[in-house]
Design a protein around this motif. Structure first.
Motif, PDB file in Angstrom:
ATOM      1  N   VAL A 127       0.898  -1.244  -0.171  1.00 20.18           N
ATOM      2  CA  VAL A 127      -0.049   0.081   0.043  1.00 20.18           C
ATOM      3  C   VAL A 127       0.928   1.138   0.035  1.00 20.18           C
ATOM      4  O   VAL A 127       1.903   1.130   0.654  1.00 20.18           O
ATOM      5  N   GLY A 128       0.412   2.416  -0.530  1.00 21.29           N
ATOM      6  CA  GLY A 128       1.147   3.572  -0.645  1.00 21.29           C
ATOM      7  C   GLY A 128       1.985   3.762  -1.816  1.00 21.29           C
ATOM      8  O   GLY A 128       2.826   4.717  -1.774  1.00 21.29           O
ATOM      9  N   VAL A 129       2.141   2.662  -2.768  1.00 23.21           N
ATOM     10  CA  VAL A 129       2.826   2.837  -3.736  1.00 23.21           C
ATOM     11  C   VAL A 129       2.009   2.779  -5.134  1.00 23.21           C
ATOM     12  O   VAL A 129       0.916   2.178  -5.357  1.00 23.21           O
ATOM     13  N   ALA A 130       2.593   3.771  -6.052  1.00 19.02           N
ATOM     14  CA  ALA A 130       1.696   4.046  -7.266  1.00 19.02           C
ATOM     15  C   ALA A 130       2.429   2.862  -8.278  1.00 19.02           C
ATOM     16  O   ALA A 130       3.328   2.523  -8.170  1.00 19.02           O
ATOM     17  N   ALA A 131       1.628   2.691  -9.261  1.00 19.18           N
ATOM     18  CA  ALA A 131       2.197   1.950 -10.355  1.00 19.18           C
ATOM     19  C   ALA A 131       3.258   2.763 -11.026  1.00 19.18           C
ATOM     20  O   ALA A 131       4.500   2.066 -11.282  1.00 19.18           O
ATOM     21  N   HIS A 132       3.074   4.082 -11.574  1.00 15.24           N
ATOM     22  CA  HIS A 132       3.966   4.548 -12.242  1.00 15.24           C
ATOM     23  C   HIS A 132       3.829   6.245 -11.739  1.00 15.24           C
ATOM     24  O   HIS A 132       2.895   6.432 -11.121  1.00 15.24           O
ATOM     25  N   SER A 133       4.751   7.241 -12.029  1.00 18.92           N
ATOM     26  CA  SER A 133       4.370   8.591 -11.531  1.00 18.92           C
ATOM     27  C   SER A 133       3.332   9.358 -12.678  1.00 18.92           C
ATOM     28  O   SER A 133       2.762   8.677 -13.607  1.00 18.92           O
TER      29      SER A 133
ATOM     30  N   HIS B  84      -1.100  -2.852 -16.669  1.00 18.15           N
ATOM     31  CA  HIS B  84      -2.189  -2.592 -15.784  1.00 18.15           C
ATOM     32  C   HIS B  84      -1.819  -2.100 -14.424  1.00 18.15           C
ATOM     33  O   HIS B  84      -0.579  -1.762 -14.142  1.00 18.15           O
ATOM     34  N   ARG B  85      -2.830  -1.364 -13.742  1.00 20.38           N
ATOM     35  CA  ARG B  85      -2.432  -0.838 -12.630  1.00 20.38           C
ATOM     36  C   ARG B  85      -3.404  -1.233 -11.379  1.00 20.38           C
ATOM     37  O   ARG B  85      -4.349  -1.680 -11.515  1.00 20.38           O
ATOM     38  N   LEU B  86      -2.572  -0.810 -10.113  1.00 26.71           N
ATOM     39  CA  LEU B  86      -3.356  -0.932  -9.001  1.00 26.71           C
ATOM     40  C   LEU B  86      -3.388   0.518  -8.389  1.00 26.71           C
ATOM     41  O   LEU B  86      -2.389   1.294  -8.440  1.00 26.71           O
ATOM     42  N   ASP B  87      -4.605   0.791  -7.713  1.00 29.21           N
ATOM     43  CA  ASP B  87      -4.692   2.071  -6.858  1.00 29.21           C
ATOM     44  C   ASP B  87      -3.276   2.172  -6.000  1.00 29.21           C
ATOM     45  O   ASP B  87      -2.903   1.235  -5.296  1.00 29.21           O
ATOM     46  N   VAL B  88      -3.103   3.428  -5.537  1.00 32.67           N
ATOM     47  CA  VAL B  88      -1.996   3.634  -4.486  1.00 32.67           C
ATOM     48  C   VAL B  88      -2.205   2.753  -3.240  1.00 32.67           C
ATOM     49  O   VAL B  88      -1.809   2.341  -2.244  1.00 32.67           O
ATOM     50  N   GLY B  89      -3.725   3.123  -2.683  1.00 28.10           N
ATOM     51  CA  GLY B  89      -4.443   2.516  -1.734  1.00 28.10           C
ATOM     52  C   GLY B  89      -4.600   1.019  -1.530  1.00 28.10           C
ATOM     53  O   GLY B  89      -5.345   0.330  -0.625  1.00 28.10           O
ATOM     54  N   THR B  90      -4.436   0.401  -2.973  1.00 27.49           N
ATOM     55  CA  THR B  90      -4.783  -1.105  -2.853  1.00 27.49           C
ATOM     56  C   THR B  90      -3.229  -1.956  -2.997  1.00 27.49           C
ATOM     57  O   THR B  90      -2.539  -1.540  -3.898  1.00 27.49           O
ATOM     58  N   SER B  91      -3.150  -2.887  -2.227  1.00 24.02           N
ATOM     59  CA  SER B  91      -1.758  -3.808  -2.217  1.00 24.02           C
ATOM     60  C   SER B  91      -2.117  -5.137  -3.139  1.00 24.02           C
ATOM     61  O   SER B  91      -3.399  -5.216  -3.756  1.00 24.02           O
TER      62      SER B  91
END
Length: 313
Positions: free
Chosen positions: A101-107, A140-147
């Motif tokens: 959690v707390g990490v974005a896929a990319h900038s 593909h991406r995950l939300d910042v708040g999703t692990s």
């Protein structure tokens, strides 16, 4: 060499948004290009110099001088180690990470925290150079708040084939979430279009004119005040699971943005939504064989689940 000057009225749909976010959406600019324009003092709103965080007002006109692409640093994600990010699988074509959690896929515009791309760069990984500069290798991406699990393309072959697989919905994406209350029926499909929330930036909602969004779910365990649910996504809209369960009046526990009970969140110790990407399954881009990876719950989600299970006593 003359630079590209643009002047345009802001569409009503962007009223209330930050200037940097509006520019990104209207012009498709990369984060580094937007920052370069602001740093050079080349962004004006209604004739006045604009700051990145200024909000767009009704009828505003933006003037911007775009930087020469050759003068913009193409490296969007600073190499930055991410404690707790685990490499689940690594081969010549793909790397699968278990994202904390707390990490974005990319900038992205408005995000200055750690990213999966930056963490991989810090660890010495070379990923595909396909796609926009700030999204290279990201399929593909995950939300910042999703692990949970994310696959990143290392080769051009993997990028092309995985992008197609996600687009054609042949990737099986499985999530577990804990939602408030007890959904009825306990197994079903939510087919409701999702679009940007008309009054809240960075938020989404079920909207009649939104994009088709399909979520399949099944309750695995009923708790006194909540339910542990397995979710298969057929589509992959931003915040899809959170929006759909909120629309059912069963928001994800801890998800304050979408109406979760703050008292329950405090009692479980959560400061984010209870949502985890537990499994990914897809045809390996090189071998064509079905490839599956799984992830366990991180400590904060497991502890919250234990608290909710303890309500029985």
């Amino acid at each position: 060499m003359s630079r590209d000057h643009r002047s345009f009225p802001v569409p009503d749909g962007l009223v209330g948004q930050r200037v940097d976010a509006a520019l990104a959406r209207m012009l498709g600019l990369s984060r580094s290009a937007i920052l370069a324009a602001f740093d050079a003092g080349d962004v004006y709103v209604d004739g006045r110099p604009a700051a990145k965080g200024d909000r767009i007002v009704q009828g505003a006109v933006i003037d911007v001088v775009l930087p020469d692409p050759r003068e913009v640093d193409a490296t969007e994600d600073e190499p930055q180690p991410v404690p707790g990010m685990r490499i689940v699988h690594d081969d010549e074509h793909i790397v699968v990470v278990d994202k904390p959690v707390g990490v974005a896929a990319h900038s992205a515009v408005g995000w200055s925290g750690p990213t999966v791309v930056g963490a991989l760069a810090a660890a010495g990984y070379r990923i595909s150079t396909s796609g926009a500069a700030e999204r290279q290798g990201i399929v593909h991406r995950l939300d910042v708040g999703t692990s949970g699990l994310m696959v990143v393309a290392k080769s051009e072959l993997a990028y092309t084939r995985l992008k197609r697989a996600f687009r054609e919905r042949t990737v099986d994406k499985v999530y577990h979430t804990v939602v408030q209350g007890h959904p009825e029926p306990t197994k079903g499909t939510i087919d409701a279009p999702i679009g940007r929330h008309p009054k809240a930036e960075f938020k989404f909602a079920v909207m009649a004119d939104g994009k088709r969004s399909i979520t399949h779910y099944e309750v695995m365990e009923m708790l006194p005040s909540a339910s542990l649910v397995t979710v298969h996504l057929e589509t992959g809209r931003t915040h899809q699971i959170r929006v759909h369960f909120s629309a059912m009046r069963h928001p994800c526990v801890g998800d304050s943005m979408y109406g979760a009970d703050p008292t329950l969140a405090r009692r479980t110790g959560l400061d984010r939504q209870w949502l985890h990407a537990v499994e990914l399954s897809f045809e390996h881009p090189a071998s064509g064989e079905r490839f599956t990876v799984a992830s366990e719950y991180p400590q904060d989600l497991q502890q919250a689940l234990d608290v909710l299970r303890g309500d029985y006593g």
